[in-house]
Design a protein around this motif. Structure first.
Motif, PDB file in Angstrom:
ATOM      1  N   TYR A   1     -22.044  16.747  46.540  1.00  0.00           N
ATOM      2  CA  TYR A   1     -21.066  15.670  46.496  1.00  0.00           C
ATOM      3  C   TYR A   1     -19.710  16.202  46.052  1.00  0.00           C
ATOM      4  N   ARG A   2     -18.663  15.428  46.294  1.00  0.00           N
ATOM      5  CA  ARG A   2     -17.307  15.794  45.883  1.00  0.00           C
ATOM      6  C   ARG A   2     -17.058  15.248  44.480  1.00  0.00           C
TER       7      ARG A   2
ATOM      8  N   ASN B   1     -11.537  14.771  43.956  1.00  0.00           N
ATOM      9  CA  ASN B   1     -10.989  14.569  45.295  1.00  0.00           C
ATOM     10  C   ASN B   1      -9.466  14.475  45.268  1.00  0.00           C
TER      11      ASN B   1
ATOM     12  N   ASP C   1     -16.130  20.556  44.947  1.00  0.00           N
ATOM     13  CA  ASP C   1     -17.384  20.118  45.552  1.00  0.00           C
ATOM     14  C   ASP C   1     -18.541  20.726  44.775  1.00  0.00           C
TER      15      ASP C   1
ATOM     16  N   TYR D   1     -18.802  19.614  54.375  1.00  0.00           N
ATOM     17  CA  TYR D   1     -17.859  18.491  54.341  1.00  0.00           C
ATOM     18  C   TYR D   1     -18.447  17.351  53.515  1.00  0.00           C
TER      19      TYR D   1
ATOM     20  N   ASP E   1     -17.076  15.088  51.880  1.00  0.00           N
ATOM     21  CA  ASP E   1     -16.392  13.801  51.994  1.00  0.00           C
ATOM     22  C   ASP E   1     -16.923  12.945  53.142  1.00  0.00           C
ATOM     23  N   GLN E   2     -17.794  13.500  53.986  1.00  0.00           N
ATOM     24  CA  GLN E   2     -18.346  12.740  55.113  1.00  0.00           C
ATOM     25  C   GLN E   2     -19.738  12.174  54.804  1.00  0.00           C
TER      26      GLN E   2
ATOM     27  N   CYS F   1      -9.075  15.190  60.303  1.00  0.00           N
ATOM     28  CA  CYS F   1      -8.899  15.753  58.960  1.00  0.00           C
ATOM     29  C   CYS F   1      -7.482  16.308  58.800  1.00  0.00           C
TER      30      CYS F   1
ATOM     31  N   ALA G   1     -11.066  11.406  57.763  1.00  0.00           N
ATOM     32  CA  ALA G   1     -11.660  12.251  56.726  1.00  0.00           C
ATOM     33  C   ALA G   1     -10.608  13.107  56.061  1.00  0.00           C
ATOM     34  N   GLU G   2     -10.940  13.516  54.831  1.00  0.00           N
ATOM     35  CA  GLU G   2     -10.014  14.398  54.110  1.00  0.00           C
ATOM     36  C   GLU G   2      -9.964  15.720  54.856  1.00  0.00           C
TER      37      GLU G   2
END
Length: 420
Positions: free
Chosen positions: A150-151, A154, A166, A253, A255-256, A388, A419-420
């Motif tokens: 997980y992030r 952020n 992350d 990734y 953030d997804q 992104c 997405a970031e």
């Protein structure tokens, strides 16, 4: 995100000691005056610009600056006050003499009134913000038995602009994209280690962005070389992944996560295409969600090797999920010529507009990719499309591209993701 070289003209610099400033004082002004050095510079905004930053904009662009007060002038990474046109401080942040982002704001005046312990103290602020980020993730149930990737931090989302962290099991990958992050590397690492679950840290400087932040990147990769392993395994929403820590971004990734989970909920009985699939995140979720046929397409051989390894890790039927190495545009053009189509198409290309100056050409690429992807989506099907590129999403261009295509292909439903 767009960055460019910039140096403020000498006329913006005004050498005045704080004792000659207007008599109106604030909490930040008083704290600055009480410090032993008493050498904190003040960045004065142009008239009418202050409200933008009071409302939450995290970065002060050079164009919003009227003048800088202080002797000697501040250096990149220095703590500075940010003041309105009357020279009354409204916030403090970290200065950069080269970047287009003249100041990255860290704390507003009203926050300093509530909690003066963090005012003008970057070490304390880091400890507080990273601690708050951790508490927020715990409230969201992260980490858990089903998700240990997980992030944690952020960037602007956790009010630490330029810092991404992350977490992959007991490993934290720190992505640096601001000069201040490099300056405070020991303090950042110390905060991450104090979390308690992290045994290893991998530092990933964003070389191109840091170069435009004024950092000498000549030996940066060597300086930040890590003794950490290059591969690790994680679990996200119950799906296992092998990830490369020398791959794109931080290696995965994170953030997804919620978008991948969403795909798993709408894939049962569907034929799914994952374009620019990287290590197969969306494709794996589709397969685990009951898709009857899943194809992932990417140009990166190392990424596809990970994707195929992930099929085995999750005991998936290779007859239902496969990966193909091919250019996204060429594949979609070929599929259209063969009249192929899918119930669900995912399009998540790499960053096509790293800078605003290439926004026009990138817009054309996004338009072309999305037009092809829409053409491959069955009537009544779904397209999940992502960008992104901060320069594209923040400008509003991305949504305009999609809306233009939807007006032509009205039958296609669209789920867009920035997405970031």
């Amino acid at each position: 995100m767009m960055l460019q070289q910039l140096k403020l003209p000498s006329r913006h610099l005004k050498s005045l000691p704080f004792c000659s400033l207007p008599s109106t004082t604030t909490t930040l002004q008083e704290i600055a005056s009480s410090l032993p050095t008493k050498g904190i510079a003040k960045v004065v905004l142009k008239k009418g610009k202050a409200q933008l930053f009071k409302d939450g904009s995290p970065m002060v662009y050079s164009g919003a600056v009227d003048r800088i007060i202080g002797r000697p002038p501040p250096k990149s990474g220095d703590v500075v006050l940010v003041a309105d046109g009357t020279e009354k401080p409204i916030a403090w942040g970290l200065y950069n003499s080269v970047s287009m982002f003249c100041v990255r704001l860290m704390q507003l005046e009203e926050e300093a009134i509530r909690d003066p312990s963090c005012a003008l103290n970057m070490e304390k602020l880091l400890e507080t913000r990273i601690g708050a980020a951790k508490q927020l993730r715990r409230r969201l149930g992260l980490p858990s038995a089903r998700t240990n990737a997980y992030r944690l931090v952020n960037s602007e989302g956790d009010r630490l602009s330029g810092l991404i962290v992350d977490v992959f099991g007991d490993l934290a990958v720190i992505a640096s994209s601001a000069a201040w992050v490099e300056k405070y590397k020991p303090e950042v690492e110390a905060c991450i280690r104090r979390i308690g679950e992290t045994n290893h840290i991998n530092w990933r400087p964003s070389i191109e962005i840091l170069r435009e932040e004024g950092i000498d990147v000549t030996n940066l990769k060597d300086i930040h070389s890590s003794i950490c392993r290059e591969r690790t395994k994680v679990v996200e929403n119950g799906i296992s992944y092998a990830i490369s820590l020398v791959g794109q971004k931080t290696g995965f990734y994170a953030d997804q996560r919620e978008n991948r989970l969403f795909i798993s909920t709408i894939s049962a009985g569907q034929k799914v295409l994952d374009v620019c699939c990287y290590s197969g995140g969306f494709a794996l979720n589709a397969a685990c969600g009951g898709a009857v046929d899943v194809l992932g397409v990417d140009t990166s051989l190392p990424a596809l090797e990970l994707a195929r390894e992930n099929i085995i890790l999750n005991n998936l039927d290779p007859g239902r999920i496969s990966f193909l190495r091919e250019d996204a545009t060429e594949f979609m053009k070929g599929a259209l010529s063969r009249n192929e189509s899918w119930d669900l198409v995912i399009l998540d290309p790499p960053k096509l507009a790293p800078k605003k100056k290439v926004l026009q050409s990138a817009s054309g690429m996004y338009r072309n990719l999305n037009s092809l992807a829409l053409g491959l989506t069955k009537k009544g099907g779904f397209l999940m499309t992502c960008s992104c590129s901060g320069a594209v999403t923040q400008s509003g261009v991305f949504l305009r591209i999609l809306q233009a295509r939807r007006s032509i292909n009205g039958r296609k439903k669209n789920h867009s993701c920035e997405a970031e």
